[in-house]
Motif scaffolding. Sequence first.
Motif, PDB file in Angstrom:
ATOM      1  N   HIS A  91       0.845  -1.210   0.000  1.00  0.00           N
ATOM      2  CA  HIS A  91       0.000   0.000   0.000  1.00  0.00           C
ATOM      3  C   HIS A  91       0.872   1.249   0.000  1.00  0.00           C
ATOM      4  O   HIS A  91       1.922   1.285   0.640  1.00  0.00           O
ATOM      5  CB  HIS A  91      -0.876   0.062   1.263  1.00  0.00           C
ATOM      6  CG  HIS A  91      -1.901  -1.022   1.308  1.00  0.00           C
ATOM      7  ND1 HIS A  91      -3.114  -0.919   0.670  1.00  0.00           N
ATOM      8  CD2 HIS A  91      -1.881  -2.237   1.916  1.00  0.00           C
ATOM      9  CE1 HIS A  91      -3.813  -2.029   0.883  1.00  0.00           C
ATOM     10  NE2 HIS A  91      -3.079  -2.844   1.629  1.00  0.00           N
ATOM     11  N   ARG A  92       0.385   2.292  -0.672  1.00  0.00           N
ATOM     12  CA  ARG A  92       1.047   3.595  -0.645  1.00  0.00           C
ATOM     13  C   ARG A  92       0.679   4.273   0.678  1.00  0.00           C
ATOM     14  O   ARG A  92      -0.508   4.442   0.981  1.00  0.00           O
ATOM     15  CB  ARG A  92       0.554   4.424  -1.844  1.00  0.00           C
ATOM     16  CG  ARG A  92       1.287   5.713  -2.062  1.00  0.00           C
ATOM     17  CD  ARG A  92       2.551   5.538  -2.873  1.00  0.00           C
ATOM     18  NE  ARG A  92       3.324   6.779  -2.886  1.00  0.00           N
ATOM     19  CZ  ARG A  92       4.583   6.859  -2.489  1.00  0.00           C
ATOM     20  NH1 ARG A  92       5.240   5.798  -2.091  1.00  0.00           N
ATOM     21  NH2 ARG A  92       5.216   8.011  -2.529  1.00  0.00           N
ATOM     22  N   PRO A  93       1.658   4.661   1.493  1.00  0.00           N
ATOM     23  CA  PRO A  93       1.318   5.243   2.798  1.00  0.00           C
ATOM     24  C   PRO A  93       0.916   6.713   2.706  1.00  0.00           C
ATOM     25  O   PRO A  93       1.173   7.361   1.693  1.00  0.00           O
ATOM     26  CB  PRO A  93       2.623   5.102   3.572  1.00  0.00           C
ATOM     27  CG  PRO A  93       3.671   5.177   2.532  1.00  0.00           C
ATOM     28  CD  PRO A  93       3.101   4.552   1.288  1.00  0.00           C
ATOM     29  N   PRO A  94       0.317   7.243   3.770  1.00  0.00           N
ATOM     30  CA  PRO A  94      -0.047   8.671   3.798  1.00  0.00           C
ATOM     31  C   PRO A  94       1.192   9.533   4.071  1.00  0.00           C
ATOM     32  O   PRO A  94       1.556   9.779   5.229  1.00  0.00           O
ATOM     33  CB  PRO A  94      -1.051   8.743   4.957  1.00  0.00           C
ATOM     34  CG  PRO A  94      -0.720   7.573   5.828  1.00  0.00           C
ATOM     35  CD  PRO A  94      -0.101   6.518   4.985  1.00  0.00           C
ATOM     36  N   ILE A  95       1.803   9.990   2.971  1.00  0.00           N
ATOM     37  CA  ILE A  95       3.078  10.730   3.072  1.00  0.00           C
ATOM     38  C   ILE A  95       2.932  12.005   3.914  1.00  0.00           C
ATOM     39  O   ILE A  95       3.792  12.308   4.737  1.00  0.00           O
ATOM     40  CB  ILE A  95       3.567  11.130   1.651  1.00  0.00           C
ATOM     41  CG1 ILE A  95       3.744   9.888   0.776  1.00  0.00           C
ATOM     42  CG2 ILE A  95       4.814  12.007   1.707  1.00  0.00           C
ATOM     43  CD1 ILE A  95       5.105   9.305   0.732  1.00  0.00           C
ATOM     44  N   ASP A  96       1.826  12.739   3.700  1.00  0.00           N
ATOM     45  CA  ASP A  96       1.681  14.025   4.404  1.00  0.00           C
ATOM     46  C   ASP A  96       1.584  13.826   5.916  1.00  0.00           C
ATOM     47  O   ASP A  96       2.168  14.574   6.690  1.00  0.00           O
ATOM     48  CB  ASP A  96       0.444  14.784   3.901  1.00  0.00           C
ATOM     49  CG  ASP A  96       0.660  15.273   2.477  1.00  0.00           C
ATOM     50  OD1 ASP A  96       1.834  15.284   2.027  1.00  0.00           O
ATOM     51  OD2 ASP A  96      -0.333  15.618   1.811  1.00  0.00           O
ATOM     52  N   LEU A  97       0.865  12.783   6.311  1.00  0.00           N
ATOM     53  CA  LEU A  97       0.754  12.471   7.740  1.00  0.00           C
ATOM     54  C   LEU A  97       2.143  12.118   8.310  1.00  0.00           C
ATOM     55  O   LEU A  97       2.545  12.597   9.373  1.00  0.00           O
ATOM     56  CB  LEU A  97      -0.206  11.290   7.943  1.00  0.00           C
ATOM     57  CG  LEU A  97      -0.257  10.714   9.348  1.00  0.00           C
ATOM     58  CD1 LEU A  97      -0.920  11.689  10.313  1.00  0.00           C
ATOM     59  CD2 LEU A  97      -0.998   9.367   9.371  1.00  0.00           C
ATOM     60  N   MET A  98       2.882  11.283   7.575  1.00  0.00           N
ATOM     61  CA  MET A  98       4.213  10.871   8.036  1.00  0.00           C
ATOM     62  C   MET A  98       5.124  12.091   8.176  1.00  0.00           C
ATOM     63  O   MET A  98       5.833  12.256   9.159  1.00  0.00           O
ATOM     64  CB  MET A  98       4.811   9.845   7.059  1.00  0.00           C
ATOM     65  CG  MET A  98       4.132   8.479   7.161  1.00  0.00           C
ATOM     66  SD  MET A  98       4.415   7.402   5.740  1.00  0.00           S
ATOM     67  CE  MET A  98       6.147   7.098   5.797  1.00  0.00           C
ATOM     68  N   ARG A  99       5.078  12.964   7.165  1.00  0.00           N
ATOM     69  CA  ARG A  99       5.937  14.160   7.202  1.00  0.00           C
ATOM     70  C   ARG A  99       5.572  15.050   8.383  1.00  0.00           C
ATOM     71  O   ARG A  99       6.435  15.546   9.098  1.00  0.00           O
ATOM     72  CB  ARG A  99       5.808  14.933   5.890  1.00  0.00           C
ATOM     73  CG  ARG A  99       6.823  16.086   5.766  1.00  0.00           C
ATOM     74  CD  ARG A  99       6.426  17.086   4.682  1.00  0.00           C
ATOM     75  NE  ARG A  99       5.972  16.426   3.487  1.00  0.00           N
ATOM     76  CZ  ARG A  99       6.769  15.954   2.536  1.00  0.00           C
ATOM     77  NH1 ARG A  99       8.068  16.099   2.652  1.00  0.00           N
ATOM     78  NH2 ARG A  99       6.273  15.339   1.484  1.00  0.00           N
TER      79      ARG A  99
END
Length: 282
Positions: free
Chosen positions: A264-272
């Motif tokens: 799955h592609r993760p939620p990049i904005d949340l991780m950042r």
Amino acid sequence: MDSQTIMTGVFGNPIRQSLTPVMHNAAYKQLGLNYASAAFAVSQDNLRQAVEGIRALSFRGVNVTIPHKVAIMEYLDEIDEEALDIGAINTVVNDNGKLIGYNTDGRGFIQSLLEESQISVEEKRVLVLGAGGAARAVGISLARRGVSHMVIANRSVDKAEVLARHISNHVPCKAMSLGDLERIDLKEIDLVVNTTSIGMVPQIDEMPISEKQLHSGLLVSDLIYNPIQTKLLLAAEAKGAKIHNGVGMFVHQGALAFELWTGHRPPIDLMRSLVLQRLMNK
Ligand code: NAP
């Protein structure tokens, strides 16, 4: 967590400051995946047993950080071709007991650079400062994606020469001493990447290149993310150059590992935003 939870983690030493578990656990939760991540302090003497543990405990995989990125390779069953070229791995995937090593650092750097600067690396003239592990990942990944040519400048020039020779398999590449940097005209360069630890906490008042060489035509990237804006980046921005800090590379290398484990592609904005929050509250 319950009896179905699939484990991932990060191996390193020291590892107490690692932001990987926070970033991955938030992404698992957001996507409703029954996975969990934890950080494991693994000494060099225990590395082989720790790798056997991935298989024995059916971990889906781990990230690997300093000092194990090279040493762990001999304990894996297969190494991805780009990671083999780089000569180090940062991600292990456990495919039903078969351990495969990948390197997502270089690809993470390039994805982040493109995302934040909208600049493609193709045909760019690149100066890499440093010749350690991060320089290998970034330098070789840039070379494999069609930059025009590269210069590697390092304090220990012998290490710069080894890396430049390797990169020359892909694109023209020269080595030089960091101390001789003033001899090159940065008007002939498009992208400068600092992969040295100069400027990192606690040396925040230092920079690896003279301020007067910086100009508005440059894209200056610094892999350091503590501090988020190094002295180099502040000086480059003041000269009108585009800048790129190390947070995006960290997030994207973790996102690529996440994808390898879960599909799955993760939620990049949340991780950042979590990583930034942690870095700013230090
Ligand atoms: P490394 O393998 O130990 O390499 C360190 C590099 O910095 C070498 O080129 C070394 O030169 C140079 N250096 C260190 N102190 C210096 C000094 N006082 N003067 C001149 N050169 C100096 O470390 P690494 O794994 O490549 O990491 C390098 C940096 O990249 C660190 O700041 C790290 O936090 C950052 N990094 C960021 C990410 C990310 O996701 N954003 C990922 C990986 C690394 P010599 O060869 O002469 O010793």
